[in-house]
Design an enzyme around this catalytic site. Structure first.
Site, PDB file in Angstrom:
ATOM      1  N   ALA A  91       0.831  -1.208   0.000  1.00 16.54           N
ATOM      2  CA  ALA A  91       0.000   0.000   0.000  1.00 16.54           C
ATOM      3  C   ALA A  91       0.865   1.258   0.000  1.00 16.54           C
ATOM      4  O   ALA A  91       1.985   1.251   0.513  1.00 16.54           O
ATOM      5  CB  ALA A  91      -0.903   0.008   1.221  1.00 16.54           C
ATOM      6  N   ASP A  94       0.209   2.936  -5.035  1.00 14.29           N
ATOM      7  CA  ASP A  94      -0.968   3.251  -5.842  1.00 14.29           C
ATOM      8  C   ASP A  94      -2.118   3.642  -4.911  1.00 14.29           C
ATOM      9  O   ASP A  94      -3.112   2.933  -4.785  1.00 14.29           O
ATOM     10  CB  ASP A  94      -1.338   2.032  -6.713  1.00 14.29           C
ATOM     11  CG  ASP A  94      -2.402   2.370  -7.743  1.00 14.29           C
ATOM     12  OD1 ASP A  94      -2.680   3.571  -7.940  1.00 14.29           O
ATOM     13  OD2 ASP A  94      -2.964   1.435  -8.349  1.00 14.29           O
ATOM     14  N   LYS A  95      -1.970   4.795  -4.279  1.00 14.91           N
ATOM     15  CA  LYS A  95      -2.938   5.223  -3.262  1.00 14.91           C
ATOM     16  C   LYS A  95      -4.335   5.418  -3.843  1.00 14.91           C
ATOM     17  O   LYS A  95      -5.323   5.230  -3.147  1.00 14.91           O
ATOM     18  CB  LYS A  95      -2.491   6.558  -2.636  1.00 14.91           C
ATOM     19  CG  LYS A  95      -1.387   6.407  -1.589  1.00 14.91           C
ATOM     20  CD  LYS A  95      -0.950   7.771  -1.082  1.00 14.91           C
ATOM     21  CE  LYS A  95       0.204   7.698  -0.105  1.00 14.91           C
ATOM     22  NZ  LYS A  95      -0.172   7.315   1.251  1.00 14.91           N
ATOM     23  N   SER A 115      -3.580   3.716   1.152  1.00 20.29           N
ATOM     24  CA  SER A 115      -4.789   3.790   1.951  1.00 20.29           C
ATOM     25  C   SER A 115      -5.780   4.817   1.391  1.00 20.29           C
ATOM     26  O   SER A 115      -5.384   5.912   0.983  1.00 20.29           O
ATOM     27  CB  SER A 115      -4.445   4.205   3.376  1.00 20.29           C
ATOM     28  OG  SER A 115      -3.633   3.240   3.994  1.00 20.29           O
ATOM     29  N   ASN A 140       8.557   8.982   4.955  1.00 22.75           N
ATOM     30  CA  ASN A 140       7.399   9.711   4.433  1.00 22.75           C
ATOM     31  C   ASN A 140       6.463  10.109   5.553  1.00 22.75           C
ATOM     32  O   ASN A 140       6.343   9.422   6.557  1.00 22.75           O
ATOM     33  CB  ASN A 140       6.671   8.866   3.373  1.00 22.75           C
ATOM     34  CG  ASN A 140       5.530   8.036   3.944  1.00 22.75           C
ATOM     35  OD1 ASN A 140       4.414   8.528   4.133  1.00 22.75           O
ATOM     36  ND2 ASN A 140       5.817   6.775   4.260  1.00 22.75           N
ATOM     37  N   PHE A 144      -1.952  10.245   4.677  1.00 19.79           N
ATOM     38  CA  PHE A 144      -3.169   9.800   3.973  1.00 19.79           C
ATOM     39  C   PHE A 144      -3.725  10.849   3.025  1.00 19.79           C
ATOM     40  O   PHE A 144      -4.896  11.262   3.132  1.00 19.79           O
ATOM     41  CB  PHE A 144      -4.275   9.412   4.974  1.00 19.79           C
ATOM     42  CG  PHE A 144      -4.059   8.108   5.694  1.00 19.79           C
ATOM     43  CD1 PHE A 144      -3.118   7.181   5.279  1.00 19.79           C
ATOM     44  CD2 PHE A 144      -4.826   7.798   6.815  1.00 19.79           C
ATOM     45  CE1 PHE A 144      -2.928   5.982   5.961  1.00 19.79           C
ATOM     46  CE2 PHE A 144      -4.658   6.603   7.504  1.00 19.79           C
ATOM     47  CZ  PHE A 144      -3.701   5.698   7.076  1.00 19.79           C
ATOM     48  N   VAL A 209      -4.170   0.252  10.699  1.00 17.22           N
ATOM     49  CA  VAL A 209      -4.175   0.973  11.984  1.00 17.22           C
ATOM     50  C   VAL A 209      -2.738   1.267  12.418  1.00 17.22           C
ATOM     51  O   VAL A 209      -2.463   1.417  13.601  1.00 17.22           O
ATOM     52  CB  VAL A 209      -4.913   0.169  13.085  1.00 17.22           C
ATOM     53  CG1 VAL A 209      -6.412   0.250  12.902  1.00 17.22           C
ATOM     54  CG2 VAL A 209      -4.452  -1.287  13.118  1.00 17.22           C
ATOM     55  N   SER A 211      -0.268   3.375  10.315  1.00 14.79           N
ATOM     56  CA  SER A 211       0.489   4.477   9.720  1.00 14.79           C
ATOM     57  C   SER A 211       0.847   5.476  10.819  1.00 14.79           C
ATOM     58  O   SER A 211      -0.008   5.833  11.630  1.00 14.79           O
ATOM     59  CB  SER A 211      -0.331   5.180   8.635  1.00 14.79           C
ATOM     60  OG  SER A 211      -0.372   4.363   7.499  1.00 14.79           O
ATOM     61  N   ASN A 213       1.482   8.583  10.555  1.00 12.20           N
ATOM     62  CA  ASN A 213       1.282   9.993  10.206  1.00 12.20           C
ATOM     63  C   ASN A 213      -0.135  10.518  10.418  1.00 12.20           C
ATOM     64  O   ASN A 213      -0.465  11.604   9.959  1.00 12.20           O
ATOM     65  CB  ASN A 213       1.713  10.211   8.751  1.00 12.20           C
ATOM     66  CG  ASN A 213       3.152   9.773   8.535  1.00 12.20           C
ATOM     67  OD1 ASN A 213       4.032  10.137   9.295  1.00 12.20           O
ATOM     68  ND2 ASN A 213       3.379   8.937   7.528  1.00 12.20           N
ATOM     69  N   THR A 214      -0.980   9.720  11.044  1.00 11.60           N
ATOM     70  CA  THR A 214      -2.326  10.185  11.389  1.00 11.60           C
ATOM     71  C   THR A 214      -2.464  10.112  12.901  1.00 11.60           C
ATOM     72  O   THR A 214      -2.370   9.013  13.464  1.00 11.60           O
ATOM     73  CB  THR A 214      -3.398   9.311  10.684  1.00 11.60           C
ATOM     74  OG1 THR A 214      -3.272   9.512   9.278  1.00 11.60           O
ATOM     75  CG2 THR A 214      -4.807   9.671  11.121  1.00 11.60           C
ATOM     76  N   LYS A 251      -3.258  -4.400   9.343  1.00 13.90           N
ATOM     77  CA  LYS A 251      -1.844  -4.048   9.111  1.00 13.90           C
ATOM     78  C   LYS A 251      -1.255  -3.427  10.369  1.00 13.90           C
ATOM     79  O   LYS A 251      -1.788  -2.451  10.896  1.00 13.90           O
ATOM     80  CB  LYS A 251      -1.729  -3.080   7.928  1.00 13.90           C
ATOM     81  CG  LYS A 251      -0.283  -2.737   7.594  1.00 13.90           C
ATOM     82  CD  LYS A 251      -0.156  -2.184   6.199  1.00 13.90           C
ATOM     83  CE  LYS A 251       1.259  -1.785   5.869  1.00 13.90           C
ATOM     84  NZ  LYS A 251       1.400  -1.277   4.508  1.00 13.90           N
ATOM     85  N   ASN A 282       4.070  -2.044   8.784  1.00 13.97           N
ATOM     86  CA  ASN A 282       4.094  -0.690   8.234  1.00 13.97           C
ATOM     87  C   ASN A 282       5.498  -0.087   8.441  1.00 13.97           C
ATOM     88  O   ASN A 282       6.428  -0.791   8.846  1.00 13.97           O
ATOM     89  CB  ASN A 282       3.013   0.159   8.922  1.00 13.97           C
ATOM     90  CG  ASN A 282       2.392   1.154   7.963  1.00 13.97           C
ATOM     91  OD1 ASN A 282       3.122   1.893   7.286  1.00 13.97           O
ATOM     92  ND2 ASN A 282       1.079   1.188   7.878  1.00 13.97           N
TER      93      ASN A 282
HETATM   94  C1  LIG Z   1       5.863   6.833   0.469  1.00 16.84           C
HETATM   95  C2  LIG Z   1       5.160   5.741   1.224  1.00 16.84           C
HETATM   96  C3  LIG Z   1       3.781   5.813   1.427  1.00 16.84           C
HETATM   97  C4  LIG Z   1       3.125   4.808   2.130  1.00 16.84           C
HETATM   98  N1  LIG Z   1       1.768   4.883   2.283  1.00 16.84           N
HETATM   99  C5  LIG Z   1       1.103   3.865   2.906  1.00 16.84           C
HETATM  100  C6  LIG Z   1      -0.315   3.887   3.033  1.00 16.84           C
HETATM  101  O1  LIG Z   1      -0.999   4.793   2.564  1.00 16.84           O
HETATM  102  N2  LIG Z   1      -0.899   2.857   3.697  1.00 16.84           N
HETATM  103  C7  LIG Z   1      -0.188   1.808   4.225  1.00 16.84           C
HETATM  104  O2  LIG Z   1      -0.776   0.893   4.800  1.00 16.84           O
HETATM  105  N3  LIG Z   1       1.167   1.766   4.089  1.00 16.84           N
HETATM  106  C8  LIG Z   1       1.814   2.748   3.454  1.00 16.84           C
HETATM  107  N4  LIG Z   1       3.178   2.684   3.318  1.00 16.84           N
HETATM  108  C9  LIG Z   1       3.924   1.564   3.942  1.00 16.84           C
HETATM  109  C10 LIG Z   1       4.230   0.441   2.945  1.00 16.84           C
HETATM  110  O3  LIG Z   1       3.047  -0.161   2.490  1.00 16.84           O
HETATM  111  C11 LIG Z   1       5.123  -0.637   3.622  1.00 16.84           C
HETATM  112  O4  LIG Z   1       4.403  -1.218   4.691  1.00 16.84           O
HETATM  113  C12 LIG Z   1       6.431  -0.075   4.161  1.00 16.84           C
HETATM  114  O5  LIG Z   1       6.937   0.926   3.317  1.00 16.84           O
HETATM  115  C13 LIG Z   1       7.492  -1.161   4.308  1.00 16.84           C
HETATM  116  O6  LIG Z   1       7.823  -1.742   3.078  1.00 16.84           O
HETATM  117  P1  LIG Z   1       9.098  -1.296   2.191  1.00 16.84           P
HETATM  118  O7  LIG Z   1      10.274  -1.265   3.123  1.00 16.84           O
HETATM  119  O8  LIG Z   1       9.230  -2.356   1.139  1.00 16.84           O
HETATM  120  O9  LIG Z   1       8.775   0.024   1.642  1.00 16.84           O
HETATM  121  C14 LIG Z   1       3.857   3.689   2.630  1.00 16.84           C
HETATM  122  C15 LIG Z   1       5.234   3.622   2.399  1.00 16.84           C
HETATM  123  C16 LIG Z   1       5.888   4.624   1.704  1.00 16.84           C
HETATM  124  C17 LIG Z   1       7.366   4.504   1.459  1.00 16.84           C
END
Ligand SMILES: Cc1cc2nc3c(=O)[nH]c(=O)nc-3n(C[C@H](O)[C@H](O)[C@H](O)COP(=O)(O)O)c2cc1C
Length: 393
Positions: A91, A94-95, A115, A140, A144, A209, A211, A213-214, A251, A282
């Site tokens: 996630a 492709d938000k 998300s 990041n 959301f 539940v 992230s 940043n919220t 998650k 996450n």
């Molecule tokens: C730029 C960015 C935006 C993300 N946005 C979301 C999100 O909207 N919802 C979510 O569940 N995880 C989000 N994630 C977390 C990723 O889905 C993943 O759990 C996390 O980055 C660990 O995987 P990676 O090390 O392969 O990136 C985000 C990660 C990145 C880098």
């Protein structure tokens, strides 16, 4: 934004798009060309703009089709769904549900969109995404940013209609990751609304539940709050008019105490409306000492290589605490077949990635799948499923 700024922004997106288009067509999936030319060009562009460009490229089909055909050893079944390979796009990439087909074309077995929040919201002020290139990591704090349920609903519905005509193995699996609005009066209601609105248009649903940043979101991982949330989400899912009904996953964060993890395991295994899986993990709010990137002090969630071992250890803990009975999706720092294999042996039935794709681009899924196939064969496994949780036996 003034007209001049809008024009500048459009010019840079168009310019970037042109470079991207030429690069992609010359590269046509060539790993070295991507690594030495296309991806370095991307890194000149600021990280959020590069993200938008990459999503548009995938949405318009400007990505090479993977030449690697998923072999039977990578086929797997989890939560009643059949995957041609266990590697998914996590996630956050492709938000807004724009790039599903393009991402599947690069070789992912599944794509998780979102998300998504009920109402559209802008997210945090920019800049809010930072590359830590030396660490192969990203921080990041998007917060959301979302186009909201209605737009995503429309996109998923259209895609579902088109995909119905494709053979099963080309349809891919689409997960829908649900979030909450920043100022919503009831988080539970936001997730319940997400299930109602989007539940029949994805193959699985995720309650996010974790992230960072919220404000207040991660507190929902607490025993009481999580139990109540899951009960209502699962009850709503059970009333959906479609069949099959989508499995629900939760998650979780990598920054949990042992007691938190025990509580989550107890809740997800509980009788009061249970979920089918857990996504682990996450991004982290911790900052390992090893970080070198100049943006390491930025607020937000850290992803990529520095998260890898923390996330694999959490996969292992959750596998043990749920007695290997819960589907686990392992995510955090995966950039090679070996990384994916470690998550699988620790207990993950499926694996996702995001950050490594931002650094290495479209050749990555095929590279990882090829390496994973070799590792499984070398150790005498005849399927991915056979290797799940091998570290615990
Ligand atoms: C730029 C960015 C935006 C993300 N946005 C979301 C999100 O909207 N919802 C979510 O569940 N995880 C989000 N994630 C977390 C990723 O889905 C993943 O759990 C996390 O980055 C660990 O995987 P990676 O090390 O392969 O990136 C985000 C990660 C990145 C880098």
């Amino acid at each position: 934004m003034s007209l001049k700024q809008k024009l500048q922004s459009a010019t840079s997106i168009l310019g970037g798009g042109a470079v991207l288009f030429v690069g992609i067509n010359i590269a046509n999936g060539n790993e070295k060309f991507y690594r030495d030319f296309v991806m370095p060009v991307f890194r000149w562009v600021d990280p959020e703009r590069a993200h938008v460009l990459a999503v548009k490229a995938a949405a318009w089909g400007l990505v090479p089709r993977s030449k690697y055909k998923d072999p039977p050893i990578l086929h797997c079944k989890a939560m009643g769904l059949e995957f041609t390979n266990p590697l998914g796009m996590a996630a956050g990439f492709d938000k807004h549900a724009e790039a599903m087909n393009g991402l599947l074309k690069t070789g992912f077995g599944f794509v998780e969109v979102g998300s998504v929040t009920p109402e559209p919201q802008e997210g945090n002020p920019k800049p809010r995404v930072f590359r830590l290139t030396e660490d192969k990591a990203i921080i990041n704090r998007y917060g959301f940013n979302s186009v909201g349920h209605d737009v995503v609903h429309q996109r998923l519905k259209e895609r579902q209609k088109k995909a119905a005509h494709l053979p099963q193995d080309q349809r891919g699996i689409i997960g829908v990751n649900l979030g909450k609005n920043k100022t919503s009066p009831s988080a539970v209601q936001d997730y319940v609304d997400g299930v109602k609105k989007l539940g029949c248009f994805g193959d699985y649903l995720v309650i996010n539940v974790s992230s960072p940043n919220t404000p207040g979101l991660r507190a929902m991982q607490g025993r009481q709050q999580l139990a109540e949330l899951i009960e209502q989400v699962v009850a709503t899912r059970d009333l959906l008019p479609c069949t099959p009904k989508p499995p629900v996953l939760v998650k979780i964060a990598p920054d949990l105490t042992q007691a938190d993890k025990e509580d989550i395991a107890a809740v997800v295994m509980g009788k009061k409306g249970s979920v089918e899986g857990i996504i682990v993990t996450n991004t982290t709010i911790t900052r390992p000492e090893s970080l070198e990137g100049k943006h390491k002090g930025e607020t937000g969630g850290l992803s990529g290589v520095p998260l890898k071992d923390m996330s694999t250890a959490t996969v292992s803990d959750m596998y043990r605490l749920t007695n290997g009975k819960m589907t686990i999706v392992g995510v955090g720092g995966v950039s090679s077949g070996q990384d994916a294999y470690e998550k699988i042996k620790a207990g993950a039935s499926l694996v996702q990635l995001y950050t490594a794709f931002a650094y290495e681009g479209p050749p990555l899924p095929s590279k990882i799948k090829r390496e994973l196939e070799d590792l499984l064969k070398k150790d005498g496994f005849s399927s991915v499923s056979e290797a799940v949780g091998a570290d615990h036996r």
